[in-house]
Design a protein around this motif. Structure first.
Motif, PDB file in Angstrom:
ATOM      1  N   UNK A   1       0.794  -1.359   0.202  1.00 52.03           N
ATOM      2  CA  UNK A   1       0.030  -0.214  -0.084  1.00 52.03           C
ATOM      3  C   UNK A   1       0.859   1.385   0.036  1.00 52.03           C
ATOM      4  N   UNK A   2       0.693   2.086   1.039  1.00 54.26           N
ATOM      5  CA  UNK A   2       1.432   3.355   1.077  1.00 54.26           C
ATOM      6  C   UNK A   2       2.884   3.293   1.977  1.00 54.26           C
ATOM      7  N   UNK A   3       2.879   1.854   2.250  1.00 62.02           N
ATOM      8  CA  UNK A   3       4.089   1.686   3.225  1.00 62.02           C
ATOM      9  C   UNK A   3       5.121   1.053   2.171  1.00 62.02           C
ATOM     10  N   UNK A   4       6.383   1.682   2.239  1.00 62.41           N
ATOM     11  CA  UNK A   4       7.589   1.091   1.686  1.00 62.41           C
ATOM     12  C   UNK A   4       8.451   0.568   2.535  1.00 62.41           C
ATOM     13  N   UNK A   5       8.547  -1.001   2.322  1.00 59.93           N
ATOM     14  CA  UNK A   5       9.242  -1.736   3.390  1.00 59.93           C
ATOM     15  C   UNK A   5      10.639  -2.119   3.106  1.00 59.93           C
ATOM     16  N   UNK A   6      11.215  -2.134   1.625  1.00 61.05           N
ATOM     17  CA  UNK A   6      12.195  -2.043   1.079  1.00 61.05           C
ATOM     18  C   UNK A   6      12.419  -1.032  -0.032  1.00 61.05           C
ATOM     19  N   UNK A   7      13.951  -0.468   0.118  1.00 61.34           N
ATOM     20  CA  UNK A   7      13.866   0.545  -0.855  1.00 61.34           C
ATOM     21  C   UNK A   7      15.397   0.623  -1.459  1.00 61.34           C
ATOM     22  N   UNK A   8      15.566   0.586  -2.750  1.00 59.25           N
ATOM     23  CA  UNK A   8      16.671   0.622  -3.294  1.00 59.25           C
ATOM     24  C   UNK A   8      17.953  -0.321  -2.796  1.00 59.25           C
ATOM     25  N   UNK A   9      17.539  -1.452  -2.669  1.00 57.19           N
ATOM     26  CA  UNK A   9      18.670  -2.422  -1.825  1.00 57.19           C
ATOM     27  C   UNK A   9      19.361  -2.902  -2.925  1.00 57.19           C
ATOM     28  N   UNK A  10      20.991  -2.729  -3.083  1.00 54.68           N
ATOM     29  CA  UNK A  10      21.970  -3.195  -3.789  1.00 54.68           C
ATOM     30  C   UNK A  10      22.899  -4.137  -3.154  1.00 54.68           C
ATOM     31  N   UNK A  11      22.824  -5.332  -3.227  1.00 48.72           N
ATOM     32  CA  UNK A  11      23.652  -6.408  -2.568  1.00 48.72           C
ATOM     33  C   UNK A  11      23.979  -7.397  -3.384  1.00 48.72           C
ATOM     34  N   UNK A  12      25.209  -8.149  -2.833  1.00 50.13           N
ATOM     35  CA  UNK A  12      25.556  -9.286  -3.260  1.00 50.13           C
ATOM     36  C   UNK A  12      25.757 -10.263  -2.435  1.00 50.13           C
ATOM     37  N   UNK A  13      25.333 -11.597  -2.454  1.00 48.54           N
ATOM     38  CA  UNK A  13      25.542 -12.775  -1.753  1.00 48.54           C
ATOM     39  C   UNK A  13      26.443 -13.638  -2.458  1.00 48.54           C
ATOM     40  N   UNK A  14      27.982 -14.054  -1.728  1.00 49.36           N
ATOM     41  CA  UNK A  14      28.795 -14.705  -2.250  1.00 49.36           C
ATOM     42  C   UNK A  14      28.434 -16.104  -2.175  1.00 49.36           C
ATOM     43  N   UNK A  15      29.080 -16.859  -2.902  1.00 49.71           N
ATOM     44  CA  UNK A  15      28.717 -18.251  -3.118  1.00 49.71           C
ATOM     45  C   UNK A  15      29.717 -18.903  -1.864  1.00 49.71           C
ATOM     46  N   UNK A  16      29.378 -20.177  -1.544  1.00 52.71           N
ATOM     47  CA  UNK A  16      30.130 -21.001  -0.547  1.00 52.71           C
ATOM     48  C   UNK A  16      30.267 -20.390   0.713  1.00 52.71           C
ATOM     49  N   UNK A  17      29.424 -19.676   1.389  1.00 58.13           N
ATOM     50  CA  UNK A  17      29.576 -18.651   2.423  1.00 58.13           C
ATOM     51  C   UNK A  17      28.322 -18.679   3.183  1.00 58.13           C
ATOM     52  N   UNK A  18      28.432 -18.498   4.313  1.00 58.81           N
ATOM     53  CA  UNK A  18      27.168 -17.995   5.354  1.00 58.81           C
ATOM     54  C   UNK A  18      26.994 -16.639   5.468  1.00 58.81           C
ATOM     55  N   UNK A  19      26.108 -16.014   4.914  1.00 55.36           N
ATOM     56  CA  UNK A  19      25.624 -14.616   4.974  1.00 55.36           C
ATOM     57  C   UNK A  19      24.143 -14.608   5.977  1.00 55.36           C
ATOM     58  N   UNK A  20      24.325 -13.798   6.737  1.00 54.47           N
ATOM     59  CA  UNK A  20      23.363 -13.470   7.792  1.00 54.47           C
ATOM     60  C   UNK A  20      22.824 -11.948   7.675  1.00 54.47           C
ATOM     61  N   UNK A  21      21.409 -12.048   7.457  1.00 49.73           N
ATOM     62  CA  UNK A  21      20.586 -10.607   7.520  1.00 49.73           C
ATOM     63  C   UNK A  21      20.451 -10.253   8.956  1.00 49.73           C
ATOM     64  N   UNK A  22      20.707  -9.157   9.372  1.00 48.98           N
ATOM     65  CA  UNK A  22      20.595  -8.633  10.614  1.00 48.98           C
ATOM     66  C   UNK A  22      19.773  -7.170  10.586  1.00 48.98           C
ATOM     67  N   UNK A  23      18.847  -7.030  11.700  1.00 50.85           N
ATOM     68  CA  UNK A  23      18.306  -5.587  11.842  1.00 50.85           C
ATOM     69  C   UNK A  23      17.344  -5.783  12.736  1.00 50.85           C
ATOM     70  N   UNK A  24      16.772  -4.699  13.457  1.00 55.09           N
ATOM     71  CA  UNK A  24      15.503  -4.553  14.140  1.00 55.09           C
ATOM     72  C   UNK A  24      14.538  -5.109  13.657  1.00 55.09           C
ATOM     73  N   UNK A  25      13.416  -5.547  14.396  1.00 57.43           N
ATOM     74  CA  UNK A  25      12.169  -5.956  13.998  1.00 57.43           C
ATOM     75  C   UNK A  25      11.515  -4.731  13.132  1.00 57.43           C
ATOM     76  N   UNK A  26      11.258  -5.256  11.798  1.00 56.26           N
ATOM     77  CA  UNK A  26      10.578  -4.419  10.782  1.00 56.26           C
ATOM     78  C   UNK A  26      11.593  -3.662   9.833  1.00 56.26           C
ATOM     79  N   UNK A  27      12.929  -4.185  10.145  1.00 62.15           N
ATOM     80  CA  UNK A  27      14.006  -3.611   9.257  1.00 62.15           C
ATOM     81  C   UNK A  27      13.866  -4.056   7.880  1.00 62.15           C
ATOM     82  N   UNK A  28      12.941  -5.096   7.532  1.00 61.33           N
ATOM     83  CA  UNK A  28      12.876  -5.835   5.929  1.00 61.33           C
ATOM     84  C   UNK A  28      13.702  -6.915   5.924  1.00 61.33           C
TER      85      UNK A  28
END
Length: 251
Positions: free
Chosen positions: A12-39
């Motif tokens: 609706x009117x709520x933007x929950x993700x905006x303009x994210x550019x990122x790369x996830x490397x192969x053969x690795x553990x990648x963890x997403x962190x952030x407070x509740x509601x961070x996306x």
């Protein structure tokens, strides 16, 4: 490698993700962190194509939108934060669903072997014939993770895999995920709230705040008092214990 370009998501009117550019490397553990509601969960869902979003996702140079569902299920598996089963299944039947992309409904001897191995990894051997609705929350979570492991994909995406788990089984799963990466060449992407688990077991960390990317770097680059304060608006101290980074936090 997973490449995400200009990822956005709006409810609706709520933007929950905006303009994210990122790369996830192969053969690795990648963890997403952030407070509740961070996306975090939303970004994981968009990356895995469980949810539509703005922008472009490529896996190993191929647009994720170009994969047939059957092809994608052999390359990428996803565990949601909440999981529900519409029919009454035993643990073994649930885990067997992980083999469906490979063998459809005709399980081979090799499929059955992989199912039993996955059940064993989660120390669920004695629950193989137990119905899912008879398990505790932690046991049920381990059964779903076993199903993901049985799917045997190159990319494994897990949203809060430590939910409902005690310390012993949380450590067990994080060690297993490291083994899958280090010895079997898998690529694991996690959403975690526990910063210490993220610091101890991750190669890379992606930090989010209010739907925007703060930093994508190595665990050593992101798990610092300065970076964590940006993420959580709290003060942190970082300690080294037996070569492992541990965080203590306070207001």
């Amino acid at each position: 490698m997973i490449v995400a370009k200009n990822i956005g998501k709006r409810y609706g009117e709520k933007q929950v993700l905006e303009g994210i550019d990122t790369v996830i490397q192969k053969h690795a553990v990648t963890t997403l962190i952030g407070a509740n509601g961070a996306g975090k969960s939303t970004l994981l869902s968009v990356i895995s194509r469980l949810m539509s979003g703005e922008g472009e996702i490529c896996i190993d140079g191929q647009a994720i939108s170009s994969f047939k569902s059957s092809e994608l299920a052999k390359k990428l598996s996803t565990l949601r934060q909440t999981n529900h089963v519409g029919v009454r299944l035993t643990v073994r039947e649930l885990v067997s669903f992980g083999r469906y992309p490979h063998s459809q409904e005709k399980l081979t001897k090799e499929d059955l072997k992989i199912v039993e191995q996955a059940i064993g990894y989660m120390e669920m051997d004695r629950y193989g014939d137990t119905f899912i609705d008879q398990l505790s929350g932690g046991e049920r979570q381990r059964a779903f993770i076993a199903m993901i492991i049985a799917q045997d994909t190159e990319y494994i995406l897990l949203d809060e895999p430590l939910n409902n788990l005690d310390m012993k089984h949380s450590v067990q799963i994080m060690r297993l995920l490291r083994t899958l990466v280090d010895e079997h060449g898998k690529t694991v992407v996690l959403v975690l709230h526990d910063i210490n688990f993220a610091a101890a077991y991750s190669d890379y960390i992606i930090s989010l705040k209010s739907g925007k990317l703060l930093k994508n770097g190595t665990a050593e680059e992101v798990i610092t008092s300065e970076e964590l304060k940006k993420v959580y608006d709290m003060d942190f101290t970082i300690h080294e214990v037996n070569g492992m980074r541990l965080c203590a936090y306070f207001k």
